[in-house]
Write an enzyme that holds these catalytic residues in place. Structure first.
Site, mmCIF file in Angstrom:
data_model
loop_
_atom_site.group_PDB
_atom_site.id
_atom_site.type_symbol
_atom_site.label_atom_id
_atom_site.label_comp_id
_atom_site.label_asym_id
_atom_site.label_seq_id
_atom_site.Cartn_x
_atom_site.Cartn_y
_atom_site.Cartn_z
ATOM 1 N N HIS A 88 -2.817 21.105 -4.580
ATOM 2 C CA HIS A 88 -2.890 22.535 -4.880
ATOM 3 C C HIS A 88 -4.281 23.017 -4.523
ATOM 4 O O HIS A 88 -5.283 22.384 -4.854
ATOM 5 C CB HIS A 88 -2.569 22.824 -6.348
ATOM 6 N N HIS A 110 -6.986 25.531 -5.335
ATOM 7 C CA HIS A 110 -7.454 26.516 -6.310
ATOM 8 C C HIS A 110 -8.110 27.660 -5.546
ATOM 9 O O HIS A 110 -8.916 27.426 -4.638
ATOM 10 C CB HIS A 110 -8.528 25.919 -7.217
ATOM 11 N N ASN A 167 -8.989 19.392 -5.465
ATOM 12 C CA ASN A 167 -9.467 18.138 -6.042
ATOM 13 C C ASN A 167 -8.630 16.966 -5.533
ATOM 14 O O ASN A 167 -7.448 17.126 -5.238
ATOM 15 C CB ASN A 167 -9.382 18.208 -7.565
ATOM 16 N N VAL A 203 -3.068 17.225 -11.842
ATOM 17 C CA VAL A 203 -1.674 17.398 -11.412
ATOM 18 C C VAL A 203 -1.553 16.804 -10.009
ATOM 19 O O VAL A 203 -2.241 17.259 -9.074
ATOM 20 C CB VAL A 203 -1.248 18.882 -11.418
ATOM 21 N N ARG A 242 -0.448 32.006 -10.746
ATOM 22 C CA ARG A 242 -1.681 32.066 -11.523
ATOM 23 C C ARG A 242 -1.849 30.791 -12.351
ATOM 24 O O ARG A 242 -0.885 30.304 -12.949
ATOM 25 C CB ARG A 242 -1.694 33.298 -12.432
ATOM 26 N N ASP A 243 -3.095 30.274 -12.361
ATOM 27 C CA ASP A 243 -3.399 29.096 -13.166
ATOM 28 C C ASP A 243 -3.234 29.448 -14.651
ATOM 29 O O ASP A 243 -3.649 30.522 -15.101
ATOM 30 C CB ASP A 243 -4.831 28.617 -12.883
ATOM 31 N N ILE A 244 -2.652 28.548 -15.406
ATOM 32 C CA ILE A 244 -2.383 28.790 -16.828
ATOM 33 C C ILE A 244 -3.673 28.784 -17.653
ATOM 34 O O ILE A 244 -3.696 29.337 -18.763
ATOM 35 C CB ILE A 244 -1.385 27.722 -17.348
HETATM 36 P P1 AMP Z 1 -6.484 19.950 -11.047
HETATM 37 O O1 AMP Z 1 -7.381 19.603 -12.202
HETATM 38 O O2 AMP Z 1 -7.238 20.237 -9.776
HETATM 39 O O3 AMP Z 1 -5.383 18.928 -10.848
HETATM 40 O O4 AMP Z 1 -5.810 21.329 -11.431
HETATM 41 C C1 AMP Z 1 -4.604 21.444 -12.123
HETATM 42 C C2 AMP Z 1 -4.520 22.883 -12.565
HETATM 43 O O5 AMP Z 1 -3.177 23.147 -12.960
HETATM 44 C C3 AMP Z 1 -5.407 23.212 -13.770
HETATM 45 O O6 AMP Z 1 -6.322 24.239 -13.397
HETATM 46 C C4 AMP Z 1 -4.414 23.661 -14.829
HETATM 47 O O7 AMP Z 1 -4.907 24.697 -15.637
HETATM 48 C C5 AMP Z 1 -3.226 24.089 -13.998
HETATM 49 N N1 AMP Z 1 -1.942 24.059 -14.664
HETATM 50 C C6 AMP Z 1 -1.416 23.057 -15.407
HETATM 51 N N2 AMP Z 1 -0.191 23.371 -15.841
HETATM 52 C C7 AMP Z 1 0.086 24.607 -15.357
HETATM 53 C C8 AMP Z 1 1.202 25.498 -15.457
HETATM 54 N N3 AMP Z 1 2.314 25.176 -16.157
HETATM 55 N N4 AMP Z 1 1.127 26.696 -14.840
HETATM 56 C C9 AMP Z 1 0.024 27.036 -14.149
HETATM 57 N N5 AMP Z 1 -1.058 26.249 -14.010
HETATM 58 C C10 AMP Z 1 -1.034 25.060 -14.615
#
Ligand code: AMP
Length: 121
Positions: free
Chosen positions: A100, A102, A87, A96, A29-31
């Site tokens: 990934h 979404h 993205n 990140v 799950r996204d944080i």
């Molecule tokens: P992006 O902007 O496409 O690179 O998405 C990165 C996603 O990672 C964002 O939606 C963040 O909320 C999510 N994220 C960052 N750190 C964590 C974490 N520790 N656990 C879960 N999701 C995270």
């Protein structure tokens, strides 16, 4: 680009709400969820961006979508609909640098998905 916090999640060095795992793929799950359901589906192998996907990764990347469809069915929102987004790079807002997918679900999702903060051309 070097490994990210997602490698630490894969290695259980930092916590995450993991909802799926197989040999090559992890989903959690996204944080900072942007919908009632917001999952991130990632390959266990580090690939920084879509631009870094190679021919050898085709099955690995395809599995991200297979897992998205599987989770949508198992979690009960496949028929209602959902969105998958990956993205790539600065203009997309990628933060990140470990690819990934979404998976967003649980409410009607606007389109196009621009932030209010972004100025449209
Ligand atoms: P992006 O902007 O496409 O690179 O998405 C990165 C996603 O990672 C964002 O939606 C963040 O909320 C999510 N994220 C960052 N750190 C964590 C974490 N520790 N656990 C879960 N999701 C995270």
């Amino acid at each position: 680009m070097s490994e990210t916090l997602f490698t630490k999640i894969i290695n259980r060095e930092i916590p995450a709400d993991i909802v799926y795992e197989d040999d090559t793929t992890l989903a959690f799950r996204d944080i900072n969820p942007q919908a009632p359901v917001h999952l991130l589906i990632i390959p266990k192998r580090h690939i920084a961006t879509i631009n870094d996907i190679t021919e050898n990764d085709r099955e690995l990347v395809g599995n991200l979508y297979y897992v998205a469809a599987k989770l949508a069915k198992e979690m009960g929102f496949a028929d209602d609909g959902y969105r998958t987004v990956m993205n790539c790079g600065e203009n997309s807002g990628q933060t990140v640098f470990h690819i990934h997918l979404h998976l967003l679900a649980g409410k009607p999702l606007g389109w196009p998905p621009y932030s209010d903060k972004m100025k449209q051309a």
